[in-house]
Write an enzyme that holds these catalytic residues in place. Structure first.
Site, mmCIF file in Angstrom:
data_model
loop_
_atom_site.group_PDB
_atom_site.id
_atom_site.type_symbol
_atom_site.label_atom_id
_atom_site.label_comp_id
_atom_site.label_asym_id
_atom_site.label_seq_id
_atom_site.Cartn_x
_atom_site.Cartn_y
_atom_site.Cartn_z
ATOM 1 N N GLY A 114 -4.396 86.758 72.654
ATOM 2 C CA GLY A 114 -5.405 85.493 73.269
ATOM 3 C C GLY A 114 -4.670 84.495 73.106
ATOM 4 O O GLY A 114 -5.222 83.710 74.597
ATOM 5 N N GLU A 127 -3.725 78.300 69.077
ATOM 6 C CA GLU A 127 -5.116 79.521 68.834
ATOM 7 C C GLU A 127 -5.472 79.725 69.729
ATOM 8 O O GLU A 127 -5.870 78.667 70.974
ATOM 9 C CB GLU A 127 -5.866 79.285 67.423
ATOM 10 C CG GLU A 127 -6.767 80.791 67.298
ATOM 11 C CD GLU A 127 -6.536 81.637 67.352
ATOM 12 O OE1 GLU A 127 -5.486 82.259 68.005
ATOM 13 O OE2 GLU A 127 -6.291 82.403 66.631
ATOM 14 N N ASP A 151 -13.711 81.089 65.372
ATOM 15 C CA ASP A 151 -15.354 81.797 65.641
ATOM 16 C C ASP A 151 -16.113 81.191 63.779
ATOM 17 O O ASP A 151 -16.354 80.303 64.147
ATOM 18 C CB ASP A 151 -15.635 83.105 66.001
ATOM 19 C CG ASP A 151 -16.908 83.711 66.457
ATOM 20 O OD1 ASP A 151 -17.494 82.637 66.284
ATOM 21 O OD2 ASP A 151 -16.754 84.468 66.973
ATOM 22 N N PHE A 185 -20.118 85.843 74.238
ATOM 23 C CA PHE A 185 -18.789 86.080 74.033
ATOM 24 C C PHE A 185 -18.033 85.921 75.241
ATOM 25 O O PHE A 185 -18.041 86.339 76.503
ATOM 26 C CB PHE A 185 -19.150 87.460 73.576
ATOM 27 C CG PHE A 185 -17.540 88.384 73.783
ATOM 28 C CD1 PHE A 185 -17.089 88.381 72.135
ATOM 29 C CD2 PHE A 185 -16.144 88.749 74.394
ATOM 30 C CE1 PHE A 185 -15.313 89.023 71.887
ATOM 31 C CE2 PHE A 185 -15.720 89.468 74.535
ATOM 32 C CZ PHE A 185 -15.118 89.525 73.254
ATOM 33 N N ASP A 209 -9.254 88.337 76.371
ATOM 34 C CA ASP A 209 -9.502 89.410 76.636
ATOM 35 C C ASP A 209 -11.082 90.100 76.514
ATOM 36 O O ASP A 209 -11.510 89.472 75.192
ATOM 37 C CB ASP A 209 -9.339 90.630 75.844
ATOM 38 C CG ASP A 209 -9.181 91.180 74.721
ATOM 39 O OD1 ASP A 209 -9.290 90.510 73.544
ATOM 40 O OD2 ASP A 209 -8.662 92.287 74.197
ATOM 41 N N ARG A 232 -8.494 89.359 80.436
ATOM 42 C CA ARG A 232 -7.668 87.946 79.783
ATOM 43 C C ARG A 232 -6.805 87.734 82.057
ATOM 44 O O ARG A 232 -5.867 86.119 81.246
ATOM 45 C CB ARG A 232 -6.459 88.942 79.912
ATOM 46 C CG ARG A 232 -6.267 89.516 77.875
ATOM 47 C CD ARG A 232 -5.507 89.773 77.120
ATOM 48 N NE ARG A 232 -5.214 90.388 76.387
ATOM 49 C CZ ARG A 232 -5.481 90.337 75.034
ATOM 50 N NH1 ARG A 232 -6.080 88.960 74.993
ATOM 51 N NH2 ARG A 232 -6.041 91.414 74.633
HETATM 52 P P1 IMP Z 1 -13.010 84.534 63.662
HETATM 53 O O1 IMP Z 1 -11.823 84.638 62.779
HETATM 54 O O2 IMP Z 1 -14.467 84.650 63.737
HETATM 55 O O3 IMP Z 1 -12.917 83.115 63.815
HETATM 56 O O4 IMP Z 1 -12.424 84.481 65.257
HETATM 57 C C1 IMP Z 1 -11.542 84.707 66.233
HETATM 58 C C2 IMP Z 1 -10.613 85.625 67.166
HETATM 59 O O5 IMP Z 1 -11.297 86.679 67.268
HETATM 60 C C3 IMP Z 1 -10.231 84.667 67.967
HETATM 61 O O6 IMP Z 1 -8.768 84.827 67.577
HETATM 62 C C4 IMP Z 1 -10.493 85.956 69.107
HETATM 63 O O7 IMP Z 1 -9.287 87.307 69.149
HETATM 64 C C5 IMP Z 1 -11.224 87.001 68.214
HETATM 65 N N1 IMP Z 1 -12.988 86.543 68.990
HETATM 66 C C6 IMP Z 1 -13.367 85.371 69.257
HETATM 67 N N2 IMP Z 1 -14.910 84.781 69.446
HETATM 68 C C7 IMP Z 1 -14.186 85.871 70.516
HETATM 69 C C8 IMP Z 1 -14.814 86.198 72.151
HETATM 70 O O8 IMP Z 1 -15.550 85.463 72.988
HETATM 71 N N3 IMP Z 1 -13.599 86.558 72.826
HETATM 72 C C9 IMP Z 1 -12.619 86.514 72.703
HETATM 73 N N4 IMP Z 1 -12.342 87.257 72.203
HETATM 74 C C10 IMP Z 1 -12.893 86.134 70.544
#
Ligand code: IMP
Length: 182
Positions: free
Chosen positions: A42, A97, A101, A150, A157, A164
């Site tokens: 991403g 990064e 989230d 989202f 993606d 993307r």
């Molecule tokens: P975390 O581990 O919950 O912080 O999630 C982080 C990863 O989840 C990011 O590197 C993204 O690849 C993916 N991600 C989280 N939210 C989204 C979103 O809204 N769109 C796309 N990818 C997301």
């Protein structure tokens, strides 16, 4: 392709903030070399723009991670799909990064890279979704804070690995989240 979405951050806004961050990092790392590590997949677009806004000696290494579980929810169980190719000991590491989230993915990456004893380690993140954070992560800069939606575009993606290539960061409308229409 006929999709319905709402633009959260425009390409113009992204460009301005990325250039400002690049100038800030140029000053911060003045006289130093930096190993920039975009997290695949991403962050590839953000990193490509950011390094062109940084006027310091930069090397680029990629780290690939995938999270087990559902496509739109991080399980926190992270799997390394690609590792860096040279020793990071005593290097200035800049993790790039796309989005934080829950924080679980970045926390895993920071711990992994910290174990290689770099000179410094910082994380710059394009998008911050603070409302879902379950673990504290050390963020040097986040460019945009967004609500718990989202989002896709500018490298991120969505379902099926599409979207993307949208230049803006957009939130897919409800009815689009589970489908991909031609
Ligand atoms: P975390 O581990 O919950 O912080 O999630 C982080 C990863 O989840 C990011 O590197 C993204 O690849 C993916 N991600 C989280 N939210 C989204 C979103 O809204 N769109 C796309 N990818 C997301």
């Amino acid at each position: 392709m006929n999709i319905k979405y709402d633009v959260l951050v425009s390409a113009q806004e992204i460009s301005e903030k990325v250039n400002t961050l690049g100038a800030e990092l140029t000053e911060l790392y003045s006289g130093e070399e930096v190993v920039v590590i975009p997290i695949l997949r991403g962050a590839f677009m953000f990193a490509a723009d950011l390094i062109r806004a940084m006027d310091v000696p930069v090397r680029v290494e990629f780290l690939g991670v995938a999270s087990y579980g559902e496509e739109t929810v991080s399980s926190g169980e992270v799997r390394l799909t690609l590792d860096t190719s040279f020793p990071l000991h005593d290097k200035n590491i800049l993790i790039v990064e796309d989005i934080v989230d829950t924080g679980l993915t970045l926390a895993y990456i920071q711990k992994l890279l910290q174990s290689r004893k770099p000179k410094s380690i910082r994380s710059v993140v394009l998008l911050d979704k603070p409302s879902r954070r379950t673990v504290e992560v050390d963020l040097h800069r986040t460019l945009f804070t967004i609500p718990d939606k989202f989002v896709v575009g500018y490298g991120l993606d969505g379902p099926g690995g599409f979207w993307r290539n949208l230049p803006d960061i957009v939130a897919l409308r409800e009815e689009m989240e589970n489908t991909h229409s031609e």
